[in-house]
Design a protein around this motif. Structure first.
Motif, PDB file in Angstrom:
ATOM      1  N   HIS A  88       0.708  -1.367  -0.072  1.00  0.00           N
ATOM      2  CA  HIS A  88       0.020   0.008   0.060  1.00  0.00           C
ATOM      3  C   HIS A  88       1.021   1.161  -0.048  1.00  0.00           C
ATOM      4  N   ILE A  89       2.098   1.052  -0.710  1.00  0.00           N
ATOM      5  CA  ILE A  89       2.706   2.405  -0.808  1.00  0.00           C
ATOM      6  C   ILE A  89       2.103   3.549  -1.714  1.00  0.00           C
ATOM      7  N   GLY A  90       1.932   4.915  -0.730  1.00  0.00           N
ATOM      8  CA  GLY A  90       1.369   5.835  -1.291  1.00  0.00           C
ATOM      9  C   GLY A  90      -0.075   6.013  -0.960  1.00  0.00           C
ATOM     10  N   ALA A  91      -0.629   5.072  -0.608  1.00  0.00           N
ATOM     11  CA  ALA A  91      -1.975   4.804  -0.133  1.00  0.00           C
ATOM     12  C   ALA A  91      -2.538   6.142   0.687  1.00  0.00           C
ATOM     13  N   SER A  92      -1.878   6.418   1.791  1.00  0.00           N
ATOM     14  CA  SER A  92      -2.452   7.503   2.766  1.00  0.00           C
ATOM     15  C   SER A  92      -2.145   8.905   2.051  1.00  0.00           C
ATOM     16  N   GLN A  93      -1.213   8.918   1.089  1.00  0.00           N
ATOM     17  CA  GLN A  93      -0.918  10.307   0.459  1.00  0.00           C
ATOM     18  C   GLN A  93      -0.531  11.238   1.686  1.00  0.00           C
ATOM     19  N   PRO A  94       0.673  10.800   2.425  1.00  0.00           N
ATOM     20  CA  PRO A  94       1.065  11.685   3.510  1.00  0.00           C
ATOM     21  C   PRO A  94       1.255  13.170   3.517  1.00  0.00           C
ATOM     22  N   ILE A  95       1.739  13.448   2.050  1.00  0.00           N
ATOM     23  CA  ILE A  95       1.905  14.841   1.800  1.00  0.00           C
ATOM     24  C   ILE A  95       1.148  15.391   0.668  1.00  0.00           C
ATOM     25  N   ARG A  96       0.161  14.595   0.688  1.00  0.00           N
ATOM     26  CA  ARG A  96      -1.030  14.974  -0.485  1.00  0.00           C
ATOM     27  C   ARG A  96      -0.573  14.808  -2.052  1.00  0.00           C
ATOM     28  N   THR A  98       0.485  12.349  -5.345  1.00  0.00           N
ATOM     29  CA  THR A  98      -0.163  11.329  -5.761  1.00  0.00           C
ATOM     30  C   THR A  98       1.053  10.285  -6.297  1.00  0.00           C
ATOM     31  N   LEU A  99       2.124  10.233  -5.454  1.00  0.00           N
ATOM     32  CA  LEU A  99       3.397   9.277  -5.893  1.00  0.00           C
ATOM     33  C   LEU A  99       3.465   7.891  -4.990  1.00  0.00           C
ATOM     34  N   ASN A 123      -5.604   2.945  -3.764  1.00  0.00           N
ATOM     35  CA  ASN A 123      -6.220   4.384  -3.956  1.00  0.00           C
ATOM     36  C   ASN A 123      -5.979   4.918  -5.215  1.00  0.00           C
ATOM     37  N   GLU A 124      -7.134   4.874  -5.839  1.00  0.00           N
ATOM     38  CA  GLU A 124      -7.337   5.411  -7.156  1.00  0.00           C
ATOM     39  C   GLU A 124      -6.655   6.740  -7.647  1.00  0.00           C
ATOM     40  N   SER A 125      -6.485   7.507  -6.554  1.00  0.00           N
ATOM     41  CA  SER A 125      -5.884   8.951  -6.801  1.00  0.00           C
ATOM     42  C   SER A 125      -4.406   8.807  -6.990  1.00  0.00           C
ATOM     43  N   ILE A 126      -3.838   7.551  -6.757  1.00  0.00           N
ATOM     44  CA  ILE A 126      -2.264   7.569  -6.758  1.00  0.00           C
ATOM     45  C   ILE A 126      -2.062   7.269  -8.301  1.00  0.00           C
ATOM     46  N   THR A 127      -1.713   8.021  -9.073  1.00  0.00           N
ATOM     47  CA  THR A 127      -1.252   7.667 -10.582  1.00  0.00           C
ATOM     48  C   THR A 127       0.237   7.870 -10.692  1.00  0.00           C
ATOM     49  N   ASN A 128       1.036   8.333  -9.990  1.00  0.00           N
ATOM     50  CA  ASN A 128       2.337   8.324 -10.394  1.00  0.00           C
ATOM     51  C   ASN A 128       3.064   7.316  -9.692  1.00  0.00           C
ATOM     52  N   ASN A 146      11.860 -10.141  -8.559  1.00  0.00           N
ATOM     53  CA  ASN A 146      10.616  -9.393  -7.992  1.00  0.00           C
ATOM     54  C   ASN A 146       9.212  -9.533  -8.512  1.00  0.00           C
ATOM     55  N   VAL A 147       8.202  -9.541  -7.564  1.00  0.00           N
ATOM     56  CA  VAL A 147       7.065  -9.732  -8.040  1.00  0.00           C
ATOM     57  C   VAL A 147       6.083  -8.443  -7.733  1.00  0.00           C
ATOM     58  N   PHE A 148       5.271  -7.921  -8.804  1.00  0.00           N
ATOM     59  CA  PHE A 148       4.582  -6.862  -8.651  1.00  0.00           C
ATOM     60  C   PHE A 148       3.072  -7.359  -8.735  1.00  0.00           C
ATOM     61  N   LYS A 149       2.032  -6.916  -8.066  1.00  0.00           N
ATOM     62  CA  LYS A 149       0.834  -7.014  -8.201  1.00  0.00           C
ATOM     63  C   LYS A 149      -0.014  -5.957  -7.693  1.00  0.00           C
ATOM     64  N   ASN A 150      -1.154  -5.703  -8.734  1.00  0.00           N
ATOM     65  CA  ASN A 150      -1.929  -4.796  -8.289  1.00  0.00           C
ATOM     66  C   ASN A 150      -1.478  -3.196  -7.892  1.00  0.00           C
ATOM     67  N   LEU A 151      -0.599  -2.750  -8.761  1.00  0.00           N
ATOM     68  CA  LEU A 151       0.027  -1.442  -8.613  1.00  0.00           C
ATOM     69  C   LEU A 151      -0.652  -0.546  -9.177  1.00  0.00           C
ATOM     70  N   ARG A 152      -1.761  -0.752 -10.299  1.00  0.00           N
ATOM     71  CA  ARG A 152      -2.211   0.321 -10.990  1.00  0.00           C
ATOM     72  C   ARG A 152      -1.477   1.040 -11.811  1.00  0.00           C
ATOM     73  N   VAL A 153      -0.449   0.314 -12.421  1.00  0.00           N
ATOM     74  CA  VAL A 153       0.526   0.952 -13.180  1.00  0.00           C
ATOM     75  C   VAL A 153       0.030   0.872 -14.642  1.00  0.00           C
ATOM     76  N   ASN A 154      -0.323   2.241 -15.388  1.00  0.00           N
ATOM     77  CA  ASN A 154      -0.934   2.119 -16.638  1.00  0.00           C
ATOM     78  C   ASN A 154       0.191   2.625 -17.693  1.00  0.00           C
TER      79      ASN A 154
END
Length: 206
Positions: A88-96, A98-99, A123-128, A146-154
Motif C-alpha cells: 500500500h505504498i502511497g495509499a494514505s498520501q501523507p504529503i498529498r 499522488t506518488l 487508492n485510485e488517486s495515486i497515479t504516479n 521481484n513480484v508486482f501485483k495490483n499497483l495500478r501502473v498504466n
C-alpha cells in the motif's frame, strides 16, 4: 537517526526484520552526498543490507540515492535489498502527492534488488506509480525475482530506468507481474545509456 520533522528514518546502516509503517514520505532513506567543496561524487555509503522488512504506506518505501548528486561518480557501493514487502505504498498520501514508489536506487557501484514484493495500490488517486526506479550512474547491479501485483501502473513504469549517465552490467531478469486491472510493460526506458546490460524479464505479464 530519526528526522522528527518528517517522522521518517534517515539512516546509514543495515536494516533487517522490521516493520516500517506510515512514513510521512520515505520509510528508509540512505544518504550519500557529494562533496560541496570539490563538487565531486564519491562512495560514502557501502555494504548496506535491507532484508526481510515490511514497508506499509508512506509514499516511497526505501531510497538509496540521496541527497546531493553532482552527476560525476558513484555514491553507493554494495547495496543489497532482498526479501522485503512493499504494501500500500502511497495509499494514505501523507504529503498529498499522488506518488507511489517502492525502491529508489541512484548511483550504485554494485548491488542487487532481489525477491521483493510490491503489492496493492488501492487508492485510485495515486497515479504516479513506480515499483522500482533506477537512476544515475549504475554498474554491476541486478534486479531479479521481484513480484508486482495490483499497483495500478498504466504507463509502463513498473521498473523504470532513467539516466543519461553510463549504465554498465545492469541485469534485469525473472521479475513478474500479476495485475487484475490492466496489462503493462514491465520495464520502461528514459534516456538510458547502456553498456553490457541485460534487460529482459520472464515470465510475461499475466
Amino acid at each position: 537517526r530519526v528526522d522528527r520533522r518528517q517522522r521518517q528514518m534517515c539512516i546509514r546502516d543495515s536494516i533487517i526484520g522490521n516493520i516500517i509503517s506510515r512514513a510521512s514520505s520515505i520509510g528508509i532513506k540512505f544518504s550519500a552526498s557529494g562533496d560541496t567543496k570539490t563538487m565531486q561524487n564519491s562512495v560514502v555509503a557501502k555494504n548496506i543490507i535491507v532484508r526481510d522488512n515490511l514497508f506499509a504506506e508512506g509514499e516511497i518505501g526505501m531510497s538509496a540515492g540521496g541527497n546531493r548528486d553532482y552527476n560525476n561518480g558513484y555514491r553507493f557501493e554494495n547495496v543489497a535489498i532482498i526479501d522485503n514487502v512493499m504494501l500500500h505504498i502511497g495509499a494514505s498520501q501523507p504529503i498529498r502527492r499522488t506518488l507511489s514508489m517502492g525502491i529508489h536506487a541512484i548511483d550504485w557501484d554494485g548491488g542487487e534488488i532481489t525477491n521483493n514484493y510490491f503489492l496493492h495500490n488501492d487508492n485510485e488517486s495515486i497515479t504516479n506509480v513506480h515499483g522500482i526506479d533506477v537512476q544515475g550512474l549504475m554498474r554491476n547491479v541486478s534486479v531479479k525475482g521481484n513480484v508486482f501485483k495490483n499497483l495500478r501502473v498504466n504507463n509502463g513504469e513498473v521498473i523504470r530506468l532513467f539516466s543519461d549517465e553510463p549504465t554498465k552490467n545492469l541485469v534485469i531478469t525473472n521479475n513478474s507481474t500479476a495485475d487484475s486491472q490492466s496489462r503493462y510493460d514491465l520495464i520502461s526506458y528514459f534516456s538510458l545509456n547502456t553498456k553490457g546490460c541485460l534487460l529482459y524479464t520472464s515470465p510475461s505479464p499475466t
